[in-house]
Scaffold this active site. Sequence first.
Site, PDB file in Angstrom:
ATOM      1  N   LYS A 141       0.811  -1.218   0.000  1.00  0.00           N
ATOM      2  CA  LYS A 141       0.000   0.000   0.000  1.00  0.00           C
ATOM      3  C   LYS A 141       0.854   1.282   0.000  1.00  0.00           C
ATOM      4  CE  LYS A 141      -1.933   0.757   3.993  1.00  0.00           C
ATOM      5  NZ  LYS A 141      -1.565   1.942   4.777  1.00  0.00           N
ATOM      6  N   ARG A 196      -8.648   5.220   9.248  1.00  0.00           N
ATOM      7  CA  ARG A 196      -8.477   3.877   9.796  1.00  0.00           C
ATOM      8  C   ARG A 196      -9.708   3.452  10.585  1.00  0.00           C
ATOM      9  NH1 ARG A 196      -2.895   3.908   9.765  1.00  0.00           N
ATOM     10  NH2 ARG A 196      -1.748   2.017  10.228  1.00  0.00           N
ATOM     11  N   ARG A 204      11.422 -10.456   4.372  1.00  0.00           N
ATOM     12  CA  ARG A 204      11.818  -9.054   4.486  1.00  0.00           C
ATOM     13  C   ARG A 204      13.048  -8.933   5.381  1.00  0.00           C
ATOM     14  NH1 ARG A 204       7.149  -4.975   6.125  1.00  0.00           N
ATOM     15  NH2 ARG A 204       7.378  -5.833   8.200  1.00  0.00           N
ATOM     16  N   ARG A 233      13.140  -8.568  11.164  1.00  0.00           N
ATOM     17  CA  ARG A 233      12.458  -8.017  12.337  1.00  0.00           C
ATOM     18  C   ARG A 233      11.943  -9.165  13.187  1.00  0.00           C
ATOM     19  NH1 ARG A 233       8.222  -3.432  10.584  1.00  0.00           N
ATOM     20  NH2 ARG A 233       6.933  -4.639  12.007  1.00  0.00           N
ATOM     21  N   ARG A 246      -1.545  -9.938  12.972  1.00  0.00           N
ATOM     22  CA  ARG A 246      -1.610  -8.564  12.452  1.00  0.00           C
ATOM     23  C   ARG A 246      -2.613  -8.469  11.302  1.00  0.00           C
ATOM     24  NH1 ARG A 246       4.655  -8.403  12.042  1.00  0.00           N
ATOM     25  NH2 ARG A 246       4.504  -6.736  10.524  1.00  0.00           N
TER      26      ARG A 246
END
Length: 220
Positions: free
Chosen positions: A13, A88, A127, A162, A173
């Site tokens: 996004k 949001r 990632r 991470r 999430r």
Amino acid sequence: MYVVMLGAPGSGKGTTAKILASKTNLPHISTGDMFREQIKNQTELGKLADSYISKGNLVPDEVTINIVKDRLSWEDTKNGVILDGFPRTVEQAEALDKILEEQGKKIDIVPELQITDEIIIERILNRVTCSNKECGEIYNTKFKPSKIEGVCDICGAKLVSRVDDNRETIKERLKTYYQNAAGIIEYYKQKGVLCPICPEDPTAEDASEQAVKAILEQRK
Ligand code: ADP
Ligand code: ZN
């Protein structure tokens, strides 16, 4: 053109919003970036925002709506904006409509990036981020690798994963995102501006460019 970008974490996004903004010459307004800027400058607003963000909570609507309202009064927003990370909540969506209505404007299109959970999980799991805090460049060992494995192209520091990027937390999430997003998606669907976007090949390096192309075609 007034655009609200929707999409799960890891859907691309933010990247899509940035490319769209530069192609259309419209400002990219990310509430997350605005809060981080305030936190970095240690302003009162930054301290307040940080007290929520550091706990993983949303900043209260009243605070968030006010900073967006202020930003939308700037001269550079008069032809449109690309909003990213706002609204949001349905309350924020309603407030946004009111702010724009006062200026004789309205939201034109709400692209919703539809990327399957499997691809998102795959992306996030691969990632890696530059360990040098000043740099922080993000790579993907599959889709956007560094030239030398484990080493940052820009500054040469080590690349690390991470800790919260593991399969279980990502699923959590995503669940939270879909729960919160459902109301906003429904809100914009009712208004007839929701526009589902599926990049042809979401795993391709140019997936975000594909998404931008699809968005610009929808607008015609
Ligand atoms: P992420 O992609 O991790 O959700 P963002 O950069 O969009 O991050 O935002 C970082 C944090 O800033 C969020 O977790 C939230 O606490 C706060 N935030 C950003 N946008 C909003 C918003 N529209 N309403 C409330 N809080 C927000
Ligand atoms: Zn680096």
